[in-house]
Design a protein around this motif. Structure first.
Motif, PDB file in Angstrom:
ATOM      1  N   SER A  46      10.574  12.772  12.156  1.00 53.28           N
ATOM      2  CA  SER A  46      11.051  11.681  13.006  1.00 53.28           C
ATOM      3  C   SER A  46       9.875  10.890  13.552  1.00 53.28           C
ATOM      4  O   SER A  46       9.899   9.659  13.616  1.00 53.28           O
ATOM      5  CB  SER A  46      11.882  12.238  14.168  1.00 53.28           C
ATOM      6  N   LEU A  47       8.810  11.604  13.953  1.00 59.26           N
ATOM      7  CA  LEU A  47       7.612  10.921  14.436  1.00 59.26           C
ATOM      8  C   LEU A  47       6.965  10.122  13.304  1.00 59.26           C
ATOM      9  O   LEU A  47       6.505   8.992  13.506  1.00 59.26           O
ATOM     10  CB  LEU A  47       6.631  11.934  15.008  1.00 59.26           C
ATOM     11  N   VAL A  48       6.923  10.707  12.107  1.00 59.32           N
ATOM     12  CA  VAL A  48       6.365   9.981  10.956  1.00 59.32           C
ATOM     13  C   VAL A  48       7.145   8.692  10.716  1.00 59.32           C
ATOM     14  O   VAL A  48       6.559   7.630  10.476  1.00 59.32           O
ATOM     15  CB  VAL A  48       6.395  10.865   9.695  1.00 59.32           C
TER      16      VAL A  48
ATOM     17  N   ASP B 240       7.565   2.807  10.909  1.00 55.74           N
ATOM     18  CA  ASP B 240       8.250   1.583  11.338  1.00 55.74           C
ATOM     19  C   ASP B 240       7.339   0.711  12.183  1.00 55.74           C
ATOM     20  O   ASP B 240       7.348  -0.524  12.069  1.00 55.74           O
ATOM     21  CB  ASP B 240       9.505   1.936  12.139  1.00 55.74           C
ATOM     22  N   LEU B 241       6.553   1.325  13.062  1.00 58.12           N
ATOM     23  CA  LEU B 241       5.634   0.561  13.903  1.00 58.12           C
ATOM     24  C   LEU B 241       4.627  -0.209  13.056  1.00 58.12           C
ATOM     25  O   LEU B 241       4.211  -1.319  13.416  1.00 58.12           O
ATOM     26  CB  LEU B 241       4.903   1.511  14.856  1.00 58.12           C
ATOM     27  N   HIS B 242       4.254   0.353  11.912  1.00 57.48           N
ATOM     28  CA  HIS B 242       3.278  -0.287  11.022  1.00 57.48           C
ATOM     29  C   HIS B 242       3.966  -1.092   9.907  1.00 57.48           C
ATOM     30  O   HIS B 242       3.357  -1.365   8.861  1.00 57.48           O
ATOM     31  CB  HIS B 242       2.355   0.775  10.400  1.00 57.48           C
ATOM     32  N   LYS B 243       5.231  -1.467  10.140  1.00 60.61           N
ATOM     33  CA  LYS B 243       5.979  -2.304   9.184  1.00 60.61           C
ATOM     34  C   LYS B 243       6.067  -1.653   7.808  1.00 60.61           C
ATOM     35  O   LYS B 243       5.974  -2.328   6.767  1.00 60.61           O
ATOM     36  CB  LYS B 243       5.350  -3.702   9.050  1.00 60.61           C
ATOM     37  N   GLY B 244       6.227  -0.345   7.808  1.00 57.62           N
ATOM     38  CA  GLY B 244       6.340   0.374   6.544  1.00 57.62           C
ATOM     39  C   GLY B 244       7.724   0.971   6.363  1.00 57.62           C
ATOM     40  O   GLY B 244       8.613   0.825   7.208  1.00 57.62           O
TER      41      GLY B 244
ATOM     42  N   THR C   5       0.863  -1.179   0.000  1.00 54.52           N
ATOM     43  CA  THR C   5       0.000   0.000   0.000  1.00 54.52           C
ATOM     44  C   THR C   5       0.898   1.226   0.000  1.00 54.52           C
ATOM     45  O   THR C   5       1.724   1.387   0.899  1.00 54.52           O
ATOM     46  CB  THR C   5      -0.915   0.013   1.239  1.00 54.52           C
ATOM     47  N   VAL C   6       0.769   2.071  -1.013  1.00 53.51           N
ATOM     48  CA  VAL C   6       1.702   3.176  -1.212  1.00 53.51           C
ATOM     49  C   VAL C   6       0.974   4.514  -1.076  1.00 53.51           C
ATOM     50  O   VAL C   6      -0.028   4.747  -1.752  1.00 53.51           O
ATOM     51  CB  VAL C   6       2.388   3.080  -2.599  1.00 53.51           C
TER      52      VAL C   6
ATOM     53  N   ARG D 215       8.986  15.073  -2.583  1.00 52.51           N
ATOM     54  CA  ARG D 215       8.030  13.978  -2.658  1.00 52.51           C
ATOM     55  C   ARG D 215       8.376  12.971  -1.563  1.00 52.51           C
ATOM     56  O   ARG D 215       9.494  12.472  -1.484  1.00 52.51           O
ATOM     57  CB  ARG D 215       8.078  13.297  -4.014  1.00 52.51           C
ATOM     58  N   LEU D 216       7.401  12.676  -0.709  1.00 53.69           N
ATOM     59  CA  LEU D 216       7.572  11.690   0.346  1.00 53.69           C
ATOM     60  C   LEU D 216       6.679  10.484   0.032  1.00 53.69           C
ATOM     61  O   LEU D 216       5.508  10.647  -0.306  1.00 53.69           O
ATOM     62  CB  LEU D 216       7.184  12.283   1.704  1.00 53.69           C
ATOM     63  N   THR D 217       7.254   9.291   0.152  1.00 53.90           N
ATOM     64  CA  THR D 217       6.540   8.054  -0.181  1.00 53.90           C
ATOM     65  C   THR D 217       6.590   7.112   1.001  1.00 53.90           C
ATOM     66  O   THR D 217       7.664   6.828   1.539  1.00 53.90           O
ATOM     67  CB  THR D 217       7.149   7.362  -1.408  1.00 53.90           C
ATOM     68  N   ILE D 218       5.445   6.610   1.395  1.00 54.49           N
ATOM     69  CA  ILE D 218       5.355   5.595   2.458  1.00 54.49           C
ATOM     70  C   ILE D 218       4.820   4.319   1.842  1.00 54.49           C
ATOM     71  O   ILE D 218       3.786   4.312   1.183  1.00 54.49           O
ATOM     72  CB  ILE D 218       4.438   6.046   3.615  1.00 54.49           C
ATOM     73  N   ARG D 219       5.538   3.227   2.087  1.00 50.50           N
ATOM     74  CA  ARG D 219       5.129   1.911   1.577  1.00 50.50           C
ATOM     75  C   ARG D 219       4.829   0.996   2.762  1.00 50.50           C
ATOM     76  O   ARG D 219       5.709   0.713   3.561  1.00 50.50           O
ATOM     77  CB  ARG D 219       6.219   1.296   0.684  1.00 50.50           C
TER      78      ARG D 219
END
Length: 436
Positions: free
Chosen positions: A407-409, A414-418, A367-368, A430-434
């Motif tokens: 840092s909080l993000v 990391d807590l959500h295995k991303g 999920t991106v 551009r910031l990307t979370i996977r």
């Protein structure tokens, strides 16, 4: 690399075996034929049976002169051998039993022979005793096969060792790469054995990672302890300053009121900083999974957008969103805080009349989420640092903030295995979370 090594060594063994076998056989065959050809060239000029017999009557020779109708004229053999084999073109081999002493088993002698046909159609067989040479030839063959087998064993052992080295080296490199990419110092190199140098090196690297993790935990613990210990006195200071600001003699003095008001704002910022530190510490401690539940991320992001709509309108920022309906197992409050921080950053650095793009899509099993502004971006050398605590790029030094938002993000991700990454896009940052 190991397969290439195996192929090269295997080719070398085949070539060596080929030359070893055929050199030994060639020497044996050519030597034997040379002896027989010498005898033939000597007796072929005679047709007298007596002279032929006289010349060939030797312990290491057998011979047989036959008439055109196949009858024996003279010779040490009574007839042609029944069982023969081909040594080379025109050269035969056969065995003849030899009577031994009493109580001893009969033995055989090996001979190599050629047949010469005279002009008068008589045929002459001349055989040479090759028993000692055959024994040596067979010994050489066995030694050749033994050498080839030993080399094959060496090659297989070398291949297995090279595979072992390559596998363990790749395991070390892969673990190091994962630590570099994720920043997760809790990862360790898997030890499959204890006897080899690579396993010893992996153990040393694991000990080094233990030490680094301990030091990093100590550094974080210090900042967390400071934040925790100072939160109470800061709260008291904030209340005292607010009381002071509300007093009549301060309210009536413009300069004094502005000074106290500035101090109140400063203490507010310090409290937000310490609260953010404590929040990050709690997230990184891994004790936040109890609030996990299925979340529709599109709805959560819509709530974040509604929170920032007044700021977007104030700066005339155009917001473009492209969301798919995706569900994630997570903590709603933490994810809301993380996405809010990302939106806050984007709004803060997007100029008036600018644009922010939001995207939420499914890519394979991931999920991106992507957020991109058209602000000044971040220098390429600083992209990997923006998720560090208290880090602020030079261009953002004069904007409000503590350097803890991203840092909080990162901690929530990391807590959500991303995994979160940053890059300068065509417009801005551009910031990307996977999420996997």
């Amino acid at each position: 690399m190991a397969v290439l090594f195996l192929m090269l060594c295997g080719t070398a063994v085949i070539i060596l075996g080929y030359f070893s076998y055929y050199f030994t056989r060639g020497h044996f065959v050519h030597g034997t034929e040379a002896i027989i050809d010498t005898d033939l060239s000597y007796v072929s000029q005679w047709q007298d049976p007596i002279r032929i017999a006289s010349a060939l009557d030797r312990p290491d020779r057998v011979y047989l002169l036959l008439s055109p109708d196949g009858k024996k004229i003279v010779g040490s053999l009574d007839e042609l051998p029944e069982t023969v084999s081909l040594l080379a073109e025109g050269t035969l081999t056969f065995s003849i039993p030899v009577a031994s002493e009493a109580n001893s088993p009969d033995t055989e002698k090996d001979y190599a022979a050629k047949i010469y046909t005279y002009p008068n159609k008589n045929r002459l067989l001349i055989g040479v005793d090759i028993t000692p040479v055959t024994s040596d030839y067979k010994l050489m063959q066995w030694l050749s096969f033994l050498s080839i087998g030993f080399m094959v064993l060496v090659i297989i052992t070398s291949y297995l060792i090279s595979r072992f080295v390559a596998t363990n080296t790749n395991r070390i490199a892969l673990t190091a790469k994962q630590i570099i990419e994720t920043g997760d110092l809790s990862q360790r190199i898997e030890l499959t054995s204890r006897w080899d140098d690579l396993s010893h090196m992996a153990g040393v690297i694991n000990d080094l990672l233990d030490r680094i993790q301990l030091l990093m935990r100590g550094i974080r613990q210090v900042s967390d302890n400071i934040a925790h210990d100072l939160r109470t006195p800061l709260t008291r200071l904030h209340h005292n300053l607010e009381d002071l600001r509300s007093q009549d003699h301060i309210a009536q003095n413009q300069q004094a009121y502005e000074t106290v008001d500035k101090l109140v704002n400063e203490t507010d910022q310090m409290q937000r900083t310490f609260n953010a530190l404590l929040r990050i510490s709690r997230i990184e401690s891994g004790k936040q999974h109890s609030a996990f539940e299925p979340l529709e991320l599109g709805e959560l992001l819509q709530d974040v957008i509604e929170l920032y709509e007044p700021l977007l309108e104030e700066k005339s920022i155009t917001l473009k969103k492209d969301f798919e309906t995706l569900v994630l197992q997570g903590d709603r409050n933490l994810l809301f805080q993380a996405f809010s921080n990302l939106m806050d950053n984007a709004v803060k650095f997007t100029p008036t009349g600018g644009r922010i793009d939001l995207g939420l899509h499914k890519q394979g099993t991931e999920t991106v989420f992507v957020i991109e502004d058209n602000g000044p971006g971040v220098p390429a050398t600083d992209l990997e640092k923006i998720f560090e605590r208290f880090y602020r790029a030079e261009s953002s030094r004069h904007t409000p903030g503590s350097g803890l938002g991203l840092s909080l993000v990162g901690a929530v991700t990391d807590l959500h295995k991303g995994h979160i990454s940053a890059e300068n896009g065509e417009k801005g940052l551009r910031l990307t979370i996977r999420f996997s």
